[in-house]
Each structure stands twice: as C-alpha cells, then as structure tokens.
Design a protein around this motif. Structure first.
Motif, mmCIF file in Angstrom:
data_model
loop_
_atom_site.group_PDB
_atom_site.id
_atom_site.type_symbol
_atom_site.label_atom_id
_atom_site.label_comp_id
_atom_site.label_asym_id
_atom_site.label_seq_id
_atom_site.Cartn_x
_atom_site.Cartn_y
_atom_site.Cartn_z
ATOM 1 N N THR A 130 0.836 -1.200 0.000
ATOM 2 C CA THR A 130 0.000 0.000 0.000
ATOM 3 C C THR A 130 0.867 1.244 0.000
ATOM 4 O O THR A 130 1.679 1.440 0.894
ATOM 5 C CB THR A 130 -0.921 0.034 1.243
ATOM 6 N N CYS A 180 0.734 5.419 0.012
ATOM 7 C CA CYS A 180 -0.178 6.496 0.371
ATOM 8 C C CYS A 180 0.503 7.842 0.164
ATOM 9 O O CYS A 180 1.723 7.939 0.127
ATOM 10 C CB CYS A 180 -0.596 6.378 1.836
ATOM 11 N N ASN A 205 -6.173 8.822 -0.389
ATOM 12 C CA ASN A 205 -4.736 8.958 -0.137
ATOM 13 C C ASN A 205 -3.929 7.684 -0.324
ATOM 14 O O ASN A 205 -2.724 7.743 -0.367
ATOM 15 C CB ASN A 205 -4.472 9.555 1.243
ATOM 16 N N CYS A 206 -4.567 6.518 -0.449
ATOM 17 C CA CYS A 206 -3.815 5.265 -0.565
ATOM 18 C C CYS A 206 -4.240 4.479 -1.793
ATOM 19 O O CYS A 206 -5.400 4.503 -2.194
ATOM 20 C CB CYS A 206 -4.013 4.397 0.670
#
Length: 93
Positions: free
Chosen positions: A41, A43, A50-51
């Motif tokens: 992930t 971000c 945001n991710c």
C-alpha cells in the motif's frame, strides 16, 4: 511508525535507489509525503483518496531487509547490480 519515501531513485549512479526512513505516519502539511503503511500500500498524506494498493504484491517473507519492485528481497548487508554501472546495498531495510 511507517516507511516514508525520502527521494525517488533514478537508476543513475549516485541516485540508483529510492531512499526511505521510518517515521510516524505523516499528516498533510503543504506538499504531500509518500509513505508505505505496508509493503502493498502506497499512500500520500495530501491526496484523496490517499492510498492505493499495489497489484501483484506478495507479503514479505522475512522481517528485515530490502523489498524490490519485482517482488524479490535482499537481506541487510547484501549487494546487487542494477544495470551495468550501478551497485546497490541493502542497509537497514
């Protein structure tokens, strides 16, 4: 803490590899900061959403070391070549 992206590597000598550091999860203060709460992930502290999840990502098989974009891993202290002239070394993950 999470992994913060300090600079993106260009593959050129002197700047071959992306540089990271461990720090508390960032908040949006001016320019967005890229960070990795886990290996799969990525971000950005100022983007919405945001991710993003990285496709075809496998969880790490060992707790320490460097994780490469192609899914391979190197232990701390290991070295490898990227191209003909670039020598990289895994230091503190």
């Amino acid at each position: 803490e999470t992994i913060i992206e300090l600079s993106v590597g260009t593959g050129q000598p002197g700047n071959c590899c992306t540089k990271y550091a461990c720090a508390p999860e960032p908040t949006c203060e001016g320019a967005g900061i890229n960070y990795w709460p886990d290996k799969c992930t990525k971000c950005n502290s100022c983007q919405i959403p945001n991710c993003i999840s990285i496709k075809n990502c496998a969880p790490p098989t060992h707790a320490s070391g460097c994780h490469h974009e192609d899914g391979t891993q190197s232990l701390n202290g290991e070295t490898w070549r990227e191209g003909i002239c670039t020598l990289c070394k895994c230091e503190n993950g």
